[in-house]
Write a protein that holds these residues in place. Sequence first.
Motif, PDB file in Angstrom:
ATOM      1  N   ALA A 273     117.738  44.896  27.189  1.00  0.00           N
ATOM      2  CA  ALA A 273     119.114  44.749  26.689  1.00  0.00           C
ATOM      3  C   ALA A 273     120.124  45.648  27.415  1.00  0.00           C
ATOM      4  N   PRO A 274     119.731  46.880  27.821  1.00  0.00           N
ATOM      5  CA  PRO A 274     120.705  47.721  28.533  1.00  0.00           C
ATOM      6  C   PRO A 274     121.263  47.069  29.814  1.00  0.00           C
ATOM      7  N   MET A 275     120.469  46.220  30.464  1.00  0.00           N
ATOM      8  CA  MET A 275     120.973  45.523  31.661  1.00  0.00           C
ATOM      9  C   MET A 275     122.093  44.563  31.302  1.00  0.00           C
ATOM     10  N   LEU A 276     121.937  43.917  30.150  1.00  0.00           N
ATOM     11  CA  LEU A 276     122.955  42.972  29.692  1.00  0.00           C
ATOM     12  C   LEU A 276     124.211  43.736  29.265  1.00  0.00           C
ATOM     13  N   THR A 277     124.012  44.860  28.582  1.00  0.00           N
ATOM     14  CA  THR A 277     125.143  45.707  28.187  1.00  0.00           C
ATOM     15  C   THR A 277     125.935  46.126  29.421  1.00  0.00           C
ATOM     16  N   GLU A 278     125.209  46.531  30.450  1.00  0.00           N
ATOM     17  CA  GLU A 278     125.842  46.997  31.675  1.00  0.00           C
ATOM     18  C   GLU A 278     126.715  45.906  32.299  1.00  0.00           C
ATOM     19  N   ALA A 279     126.166  44.680  32.368  1.00  0.00           N
ATOM     20  CA  ALA A 279     126.912  43.559  32.958  1.00  0.00           C
ATOM     21  C   ALA A 279     128.152  43.237  32.128  1.00  0.00           C
ATOM     22  N   MET A 280     128.021  43.247  30.806  1.00  0.00           N
ATOM     23  CA  MET A 280     129.144  42.921  29.925  1.00  0.00           C
ATOM     24  C   MET A 280     130.207  44.018  29.984  1.00  0.00           C
ATOM     25  N   GLU A 281     129.755  45.268  29.965  1.00  0.00           N
ATOM     26  CA  GLU A 281     130.716  46.384  29.987  1.00  0.00           C
ATOM     27  C   GLU A 281     131.431  46.489  31.326  1.00  0.00           C
ATOM     28  N   ALA A 282     130.746  46.104  32.396  1.00  0.00           N
ATOM     29  CA  ALA A 282     131.390  46.110  33.712  1.00  0.00           C
ATOM     30  C   ALA A 282     132.625  45.205  33.656  1.00  0.00           C
ATOM     31  N   LEU A 283     132.515  44.087  32.954  1.00  0.00           N
ATOM     32  CA  LEU A 283     133.640  43.153  32.825  1.00  0.00           C
ATOM     33  C   LEU A 283     134.713  43.695  31.878  1.00  0.00           C
ATOM     34  N   THR A 284     134.299  44.045  30.662  1.00  0.00           N
ATOM     35  CA  THR A 284     135.306  44.430  29.669  1.00  0.00           C
ATOM     36  C   THR A 284     136.010  45.737  30.059  1.00  0.00           C
ATOM     37  N   ASN A 285     135.287  46.663  30.685  1.00  0.00           N
ATOM     38  CA  ASN A 285     135.926  47.909  31.121  1.00  0.00           C
ATOM     39  C   ASN A 285     136.909  47.670  32.258  1.00  0.00           C
ATOM     40  N   ASP A 286     136.750  46.531  32.931  1.00  0.00           N
ATOM     41  CA  ASP A 286     137.604  46.203  34.060  1.00  0.00           C
ATOM     42  C   ASP A 286     138.723  45.239  33.632  1.00  0.00           C
ATOM     43  N   GLY A 287     138.898  45.089  32.337  1.00  0.00           N
ATOM     44  CA  GLY A 287     139.972  44.234  31.834  1.00  0.00           C
ATOM     45  C   GLY A 287     139.654  42.750  31.854  1.00  0.00           C
ATOM     46  N   HIS A 288     138.390  42.390  32.037  1.00  0.00           N
ATOM     47  CA  HIS A 288     137.982  40.978  31.968  1.00  0.00           C
ATOM     48  C   HIS A 288     137.437  40.730  30.569  1.00  0.00           C
ATOM     49  N   TYR A 289     138.129  39.933  29.816  1.00  0.00           N
ATOM     50  CA  TYR A 289     137.759  39.800  28.411  1.00  0.00           C
ATOM     51  C   TYR A 289     137.658  38.346  27.967  1.00  0.00           C
ATOM     52  N   ARG A 290     137.548  37.436  28.946  1.00  0.00           N
ATOM     53  CA  ARG A 290     137.240  36.042  28.607  1.00  0.00           C
ATOM     54  C   ARG A 290     135.923  35.723  29.301  1.00  0.00           C
ATOM     55  N   ILE A 291     134.880  35.727  28.524  1.00  0.00           N
ATOM     56  CA  ILE A 291     133.528  35.668  29.091  1.00  0.00           C
ATOM     57  C   ILE A 291     132.734  34.486  28.541  1.00  0.00           C
ATOM     58  N   VAL A 292     132.087  33.772  29.458  1.00  0.00           N
ATOM     59  CA  VAL A 292     131.122  32.743  29.074  1.00  0.00           C
ATOM     60  C   VAL A 292     129.732  33.316  29.356  1.00  0.00           C
ATOM     61  N   PHE A 293     128.866  33.281  28.366  1.00  0.00           N
ATOM     62  CA  PHE A 293     127.498  33.747  28.569  1.00  0.00           C
ATOM     63  C   PHE A 293     126.586  32.526  28.590  1.00  0.00           C
ATOM     64  N   ASP A 294     126.052  32.243  29.770  1.00  0.00           N
ATOM     65  CA  ASP A 294     125.135  31.109  29.945  1.00  0.00           C
ATOM     66  C   ASP A 294     123.725  31.571  29.583  1.00  0.00           C
ATOM     67  N   MET A 295     123.211  31.026  28.493  1.00  0.00           N
ATOM     68  CA  MET A 295     121.913  31.475  27.984  1.00  0.00           C
ATOM     69  C   MET A 295     120.781  30.508  28.333  1.00  0.00           C
ATOM     70  N   SER A 296     121.077  29.519  29.180  1.00  0.00           N
ATOM     71  CA  SER A 296     120.085  28.472  29.461  1.00  0.00           C
ATOM     72  C   SER A 296     118.787  29.026  30.055  1.00  0.00           C
ATOM     73  N   GLY A 297     118.865  30.140  30.766  1.00  0.00           N
ATOM     74  CA  GLY A 297     117.670  30.683  31.408  1.00  0.00           C
ATOM     75  C   GLY A 297     116.917  31.682  30.551  1.00  0.00           C
ATOM     76  N   LEU A 298     117.341  31.840  29.299  1.00  0.00           N
ATOM     77  CA  LEU A 298     116.698  32.842  28.439  1.00  0.00           C
ATOM     78  C   LEU A 298     115.522  32.251  27.671  1.00  0.00           C
ATOM     79  N   GLU A 299     114.409  32.965  27.699  1.00  0.00           N
ATOM     80  CA  GLU A 299     113.224  32.530  26.958  1.00  0.00           C
ATOM     81  C   GLU A 299     113.172  33.202  25.591  1.00  0.00           C
ATOM     82  N   TYR A 300     113.856  34.346  25.482  1.00  0.00           N
ATOM     83  CA  TYR A 300     113.679  35.158  24.272  1.00  0.00           C
ATOM     84  C   TYR A 300     114.852  36.110  24.111  1.00  0.00           C
TER      85      TYR A 300
END
Lengths: 114, 154
Positions: A25-52
């Motif tokens: 989960a910390p890897m996902l937090t890092e990717a999301m925070e990289a966006l929101t901390n940079d003022g990117h706040y419209r995010i689509v999360f594609d979960m098609s490749g997730l098994e769990y």
Amino acid sequence: MEVTTQNFKRCDLVQAKGRVDSSTAPMLTEAMEALTNDGHYRIVFDMSGLEYMSSAGMRVLISTQRACKRFNRGELVLAVVPQRIYEALELAGFLGPTPLFKLYDNLPAAIGHF
Amino acid sequence: MNDNPLPDPIEESTVYCLNISAHYENLNAVREFVGWIASAAGMSERSVFAVQMAADEACTNIIEHAYGGESNQKIDCFCQVTPQELVITLHDHGQPFNPLKVPEPDFNASLEERDNGGLGLYLMRKLMDDVQFTFQPSDQPRDNILTMIKRRTT
């Protein structure tokens, strides 16, 4: 787990493959925070490749949604949620009675949300 | 994909055991272990996913709360198939944990108010048919036992 980010004109797309648990989960937090901390706040999360996804991943979704909603028209939307993960999100109360996320069953529709 | 190939078919009444240290990177091994036994017991794909998730949430709680974070302390995971049920038993030697003190998630709370404390425990109870905690008296060596049961046909 692998996480990639792509920037579009009106939103950003985060795609993850594999399994989200307390270890990854910390890897996902890092990717999301990289966006929101940079003022990117419209995010689509594609979960098609997730098994769990465990509650550790659900926490990342909540904190990202919170960060996005601080901005006018900011939002995290979920795309192509696999069946078992959908059921887990439902069980966790994320999809009602007060839905916390908009869900799209295909990527173009999710990106078109913005 | 299993590092330790396990016998197939499984035998009823045999207790299978996996010992891990309290590190999150071992959650995958726990899911594989209980998933293999649940599959071999002929449980549905949905039930297999449920026991995997419940075991993950349980071990995550042990690491986070009983041991106060990742450590080299142990979690012993036992799995047994009876004619009707799959029984998962987890032992740890950390701080006893009182499930009655964990509030249920408030599903009517707004996003801002939503606090994810208790979500793991809530999911465990929803995913399994029965979840029981037992603790040793304080003068005994610490052995916290969590028993989770899932019926084989649901």
